[in-house]
Design a protein around this motif. Sequence first.
Motif, PDB file in Angstrom:
ATOM      1  N   LEU A   1      15.071  18.274   2.134  1.00 40.95           N
ATOM      2  CA  LEU A   1      14.491  17.143   2.612  1.00 40.95           C
ATOM      3  C   LEU A   1      14.272  16.133   1.428  1.00 40.95           C
ATOM      4  N   VAL A   2      14.468  15.088   1.821  1.00 46.03           N
ATOM      5  CA  VAL A   2      14.396  13.902   0.741  1.00 46.03           C
ATOM      6  C   VAL A   2      13.053  13.065   1.074  1.00 46.03           C
ATOM      7  N   LYS A   3      12.043  13.075   0.198  1.00 44.68           N
ATOM      8  CA  LYS A   3      11.074  12.203   0.159  1.00 44.68           C
ATOM      9  C   LYS A   3      10.864  11.199  -0.808  1.00 44.68           C
ATOM     10  N   ARG A   4       9.927  10.229  -0.506  1.00 40.71           N
ATOM     11  CA  ARG A   4       9.776   9.202  -1.515  1.00 40.71           C
ATOM     12  C   ARG A   4       8.244   9.598  -1.874  1.00 40.71           C
ATOM     13  N   VAL A   5       8.573   9.832  -3.557  1.00 35.16           N
ATOM     14  CA  VAL A   5       7.322  10.071  -4.453  1.00 35.16           C
ATOM     15  C   VAL A   5       6.573   9.049  -4.865  1.00 35.16           C
ATOM     16  N   ARG A   6       5.626   8.790  -4.644  1.00 38.20           N
ATOM     17  CA  ARG A   6       4.817   7.720  -5.258  1.00 38.20           C
ATOM     18  C   ARG A   6       3.531   8.185  -6.337  1.00 38.20           C
ATOM     19  N   MET A   7       3.679   7.678  -7.476  1.00 32.62           N
ATOM     20  CA  MET A   7       2.606   8.107  -8.359  1.00 32.62           C
ATOM     21  C   MET A   7       1.191   7.548  -8.066  1.00 32.62           C
ATOM     22  N   LEU A   8       0.090   8.540  -8.270  1.00 32.08           N
ATOM     23  CA  LEU A   8      -1.246   8.051  -8.080  1.00 32.08           C
ATOM     24  C   LEU A   8      -1.627   7.437  -9.343  1.00 32.08           C
ATOM     25  N   PRO A   9      -2.862   6.523  -9.066  1.00 30.26           N
ATOM     26  CA  PRO A   9      -3.164   5.794 -10.362  1.00 30.26           C
ATOM     27  C   PRO A   9      -3.660   6.451 -11.263  1.00 30.26           C
ATOM     28  N   PHE A  10      -4.257   7.830 -11.080  1.00 26.33           N
ATOM     29  CA  PHE A  10      -4.706   8.632 -12.065  1.00 26.33           C
ATOM     30  C   PHE A  10      -4.417  10.007 -11.693  1.00 26.33           C
ATOM     31  N   ASN A  11      -3.901  10.799 -12.774  1.00 26.45           N
ATOM     32  CA  ASN A  11      -3.235  12.158 -12.518  1.00 26.45           C
ATOM     33  C   ASN A  11      -4.697  13.018 -12.170  1.00 26.45           C
ATOM     34  N   CYS A  12      -4.639  13.455 -11.049  1.00 32.47           N
ATOM     35  CA  CYS A  12      -5.674  14.306 -10.514  1.00 32.47           C
ATOM     36  C   CYS A  12      -5.367  15.565  -9.646  1.00 32.47           C
TER      37      CYS A  12
ATOM     38  N   LEU B   1      -5.862  17.266  -6.318  1.00 31.26           N
ATOM     39  CA  LEU B   1      -6.361  17.327  -4.928  1.00 31.26           C
ATOM     40  C   LEU B   1      -5.864  18.395  -4.201  1.00 31.26           C
ATOM     41  N   PRO B   2      -6.617  18.825  -3.051  1.00 30.28           N
ATOM     42  CA  PRO B   2      -6.529  19.963  -2.279  1.00 30.28           C
ATOM     43  C   PRO B   2      -5.319  19.821  -1.295  1.00 30.28           C
ATOM     44  N   PHE B   3      -4.682  18.722  -1.471  1.00 26.88           N
ATOM     45  CA  PHE B   3      -3.410  18.393  -0.395  1.00 26.88           C
ATOM     46  C   PHE B   3      -2.406  17.444  -1.120  1.00 26.88           C
ATOM     47  N   GLU B   4      -1.262  17.695  -0.590  1.00 24.74           N
ATOM     48  CA  GLU B   4      -0.021  16.924  -1.097  1.00 24.74           C
ATOM     49  C   GLU B   4      -0.288  15.477  -0.836  1.00 24.74           C
ATOM     50  N   THR B   5      -0.013  14.645  -1.715  1.00 26.93           N
ATOM     51  CA  THR B   5      -0.337  13.271  -1.474  1.00 26.93           C
ATOM     52  C   THR B   5       1.274  12.531  -1.346  1.00 26.93           C
ATOM     53  N   ILE B   6       2.142  13.118  -1.115  1.00 22.53           N
ATOM     54  CA  ILE B   6       3.427  12.456  -0.764  1.00 22.53           C
ATOM     55  C   ILE B   6       3.574  11.720   0.595  1.00 22.53           C
ATOM     56  N   ASP B   7       3.080  12.067   1.511  1.00 22.49           N
ATOM     57  CA  ASP B   7       3.079  11.651   2.973  1.00 22.49           C
ATOM     58  C   ASP B   7       1.833  10.778   3.018  1.00 22.49           C
ATOM     59  N   SER B   8       2.185   9.857   3.960  1.00 20.55           N
ATOM     60  CA  SER B   8       0.958   8.976   4.318  1.00 20.55           C
ATOM     61  C   SER B   8       0.188   9.803   5.728  1.00 20.55           C
ATOM     62  N   PRO B   9      -1.164   9.837   5.616  1.00 21.66           N
ATOM     63  CA  PRO B   9      -1.942   8.594   4.881  1.00 21.66           C
ATOM     64  C   PRO B   9      -2.746   9.287   3.679  1.00 21.66           C
ATOM     65  N   TYR B  10      -2.088  10.795   3.206  1.00 22.79           N
ATOM     66  CA  TYR B  10      -2.643  11.384   2.098  1.00 22.79           C
ATOM     67  C   TYR B  10      -2.586  10.570   0.851  1.00 22.79           C
ATOM     68  N   TYR B  11      -1.751   9.813   0.643  1.00 24.41           N
ATOM     69  CA  TYR B  11      -1.153   9.215  -0.488  1.00 24.41           C
ATOM     70  C   TYR B  11      -2.393   8.049  -0.641  1.00 24.41           C
ATOM     71  N   GLU B  12      -2.576   7.499   0.383  1.00 18.64           N
ATOM     72  CA  GLU B  12      -3.607   6.319   0.502  1.00 18.64           C
ATOM     73  C   GLU B  12      -4.943   6.819   0.239  1.00 18.64           C
ATOM     74  N   ILE B  13      -5.225   8.040   0.811  1.00 20.43           N
ATOM     75  CA  ILE B  13      -6.578   8.774   0.577  1.00 20.43           C
ATOM     76  C   ILE B  13      -6.644   9.150  -1.168  1.00 20.43           C
ATOM     77  N   GLY B  14      -5.646   9.605  -1.473  1.00 21.03           N
ATOM     78  CA  GLY B  14      -5.763   9.839  -2.944  1.00 21.03           C
ATOM     79  C   GLY B  14      -5.845   8.609  -4.072  1.00 21.03           C
ATOM     80  N   VAL B  15      -5.271   7.511  -3.528  1.00 21.99           N
ATOM     81  CA  VAL B  15      -5.535   6.190  -4.330  1.00 21.99           C
ATOM     82  C   VAL B  15      -6.992   5.822  -4.201  1.00 21.99           C
ATOM     83  N   ALA B  16      -7.424   5.828  -2.872  1.00 20.97           N
ATOM     84  CA  ALA B  16      -8.797   5.364  -2.607  1.00 20.97           C
ATOM     85  C   ALA B  16      -9.466   6.374  -3.366  1.00 20.97           C
ATOM     86  N   HIS B  17      -9.214   7.623  -3.673  1.00 25.38           N
ATOM     87  CA  HIS B  17     -10.289   8.561  -4.347  1.00 25.38           C
ATOM     88  C   HIS B  17     -10.149   8.252  -5.763  1.00 25.38           C
TER      89      HIS B  17
END
Length: 202
Positions: free
Chosen positions: A25-36, A38-54
């Motif tokens: 599977l090919v997925k688009r990976v985006r970096m979080l603003p800070f390396n941290c 989290l108890p879930f993968e932040t690749i898919d939406s809305p988990y990435y947005e949750i990670g950014v907000a966190h």
Amino acid sequence: QVVYYAVNNPGYEKSFIDPSTNTTLVKRVRMLPFNCKLPFETIDSPYYEIGVAHGGISAVLLGYNIGAIDAIICGMLCHIKAQLLILEQRLKTFIRRGIYLMKKDNPNLDENEVEVLEHISDALLLLHEIPLTLQKYIYIAVRELIIHHREIFKLSKDVDDTFSLLMLAQFLFSLGIVCFQLFQLSIVRRSLIIIFLEKINL
């Protein structure tokens, strides 16, 4: 600014193997603003947005706490310094303080006593130079100075007991950041440093 760049970063594509279907599977990976972590993968939406907000909320809260702690420590030190200056001024004028207390306690002084009080200097060093009627009030003024000094000492001790470990931890943390940054700078190639300095117009 870091959060803004993270949200607008298009990211990059990365291949993942799905073990259940044995497909890639090919997925688009985006970096979080800070390396941290989290108890879930932040690749898919809305988990990435949750990670950014966190990351953004955590940075704001951390910055606010650090600034508030620095302001409290600085404010307490300024308060102690101000109290010491007040005490210094009161030590210079305790004779006048005693005269004020005497006039306040005895509003019906005759003219001779008032004239004697007005000619008393703050530079008196010997007890016998102070009139007997005034010595009691000088004693009260000196006692107030002693109480004030003890309160300042108690405040200083409380501030030291409360903030000494916190200030030490903050100092060591800041020192560690500087050391790590200098270490990273020492292992960077000289050409990259020159390019960086040219970018910032130094």
